[in-house]
Design an enzyme around this catalytic site. Structure first.
Site: not given
Ligand SMILES: Cc1cc2nc3c(=O)[nH]c(=O)nc-3n(C[C@H](O)[C@H](O)[C@H](O)COP(=O)(O)OP(=O)(O)OC[C@H]3O[C@@H](n4cnc5c(N)ncnc54)[C@H](O)[C@@H]3O)c2cc1C
Length: 408
Positions: A137, A140, A172, A255
């Protein structure tokens, strides 16, 4: 709702168990040595795990268990999510690599069934079912996770091809995947949720560079994916151009609906660890175990509610955010508890630690469910707005063309 198995569930459970007994080995629920964590620490372990999962999926495909919610004519069994959950729960009790390719079977497959063309369905679906193609997928990005619609990977149409440039992250399984379902910005002149298109990208195309990321526990799981002028046929577009957000919602809804398979570890295994480490008479540990047991019971009932709604044809609503939050808080509580049970030995790792360090691995993997699929904070926003009726986040970018949004 009725918490007892319906006659249909009883029959399916018996059929699933009989088939699983014939094709796999049942794990001893009392043995901590037989726990499976599905984590690979070396490339060899990773390759072996992928091959094992591929073999198992092919075995399941022959009996219609690989994607039981797909229609029977497409190789599934046309089961409701509730009944598919019965099989997933039974499967979790066996020594099999059962859920490694769920991006294909649980997310991409249903998305292609809803949005794909006849050609796409007839080519991709049988290949997903037999794990001939493994999918990842590509959603992100470094600047778009919680705010996924802010993604900036762009695709420009050039004759009958897309030219795609950008960066994805946390993908992933990208390192062993054949195809990725990618969201790209195809029109920056409209607000951010519009102007996104979903495209199937062959992962071995020239210009695709997959760089594995090592996790805190040393495991290999996800990757950065760089795309440099990658050419993909326009025929690989999934759904209409500019409607990628709708395609993404179908995929993310599926999902959530796939919640219900086996967890990373059970309450019984934690209780077993407490007995094995001689901590089961410690009143504080007993209290913490009781807390854990209570959380598991709450989760069980929430699971019934989410799957009942899905079985009645209702799209998973905010209750799936409550479920997601309850799951991640369960792993937070359980992760801390297992190392507390191990006491001083909890500070060791790998072979020096009890049970080869699997509880240390599990402790550190607690952050995966707390971030992946939408963070705890984002789930709380959804619950606050849609369940509790609190005022919504201020959305200053509403109606503004993507091109005019301030971005870092
Ligand atoms: C094990 C794992 C597998 C994954 N696999 C995939 C995959 O296969 N494909 C894929 O595309 N993605 C994948 N991801 C990514 C995942 O979807 C993102 O990490 C997740 O959506 C958070 O985005 P970010 O890491 O950019 O954090 P950010 O969005 O930058 O967030 C950083 C911090 O700010 C907080 N925050 C952000 N916006 C708000 C808000 N509006 N209000 C309050 N707090 C907020 C968040 O909660 C977090 O604590 C995976 C992640 C993990 C951990």
């Amino acid at each position: 709702m009725d918490f007892d198995d319906s006659a249909e569930e009883v029959a399916l459970r018996a059929e699933a168990r009989a088939w699983l007994d014939e094709h796999a080995t049942r794990l001893d629920p009392d043995s901590l040595d037989e726990m499976r964590t599905y984590r690979a620490h070396t490339e060899e372990e990773d390759e072996a795990l992928v091959e094992e999962a591929r073999r198992w999926q092919r075995t399941k495909a022959e009996a219609g268990w690989a994607a039981p919610t797909w229609p029977a004519e497409l190789g599934g069994r046309g089961l409701s999510p509730l009944l598919a959950g019965v099989f997933a729960n039974e499967e979790a009790a066996y020594d099999v690599a059962g859920r490694m390719f769920s991006v294909g079977t649980d997310m991409v497959g249903p998305t292609l069934i809803e949005w794909g063309t006849d050609e796409q369905r007839s080519w991709y679906l049988p290949r997903i079912l037999r794990a001939d193609d493994i999918w990842c997928q590509l959603f992100s990005e470094p600047g778009a996770g919680s705010d996924l619609a802010g993604l900036s990977t762009r695709a420009i149409e050039d004759g009958d091809e897309w030219i795609i440039t950008g960066q994805k992250v946390w993908t992933s399984g990208a390192h062993y995947s054949d195809l990725g379902i990618l969201l790209a910005r195809t029109d920056p002149d409209v607000p951010k949720h519009r102007g996104i298109t979903a495209i199937a990208v062959p992962m071995r195309s020239p210009g695709v560079d997959v760089r594995p990321l090592r996790q805190i526990d040393g495991a290999i799981h996800f990757n950065e994916v760089f795309l440099d002028e990658v050419r993909v046929p326009v025929a690989n577009t999934i759904g209409p151009v500019g409607h990628g957000w709708g395609v993404a919602m179908t995929m993310l809804t599926n999902e959530r609906a796939s919640i219900g398979g086996g967890g990373m570890y059970s309450f019984d295994q934690l209780a077993q660890l407490a007995r094995a480490m001689g901590r089961d008479t410690d009143p504080v540990i007993r209290q913490r175990l009781a807390d854990m047991y209570t959380r598991d019971e709450i989760l069980r009932y929430l699971g019934y509610r989410v799957r009942t709604a899905a079985a009645a044809g209702r799209a998973p609503g905010p209750e799936s955010s409550v479920m997601k939050l309850a799951v991640s808080s369960r792993y937070e509580t359980g992760g801390d508890l297992m190392l507390e049970i191990e006491g001083a030995a909890g500070t060791l790792v790998h072979d020096d630690a009890p049970y080869g360090g699997r509880f240390q691995d599990l402790f550190m993997s607690q952050w995966a469910p707390r971030i992946g699929g939408g963070t705890d904070q984002v789930q709380r926003n959804i619950i606050g707005e849609r369940v509790l009726g609190l005022p919504g986040d201020i959305r200053a970018d509403k109606g503004v063309p993507f091109r005019d949004l301030p971005r870092s």
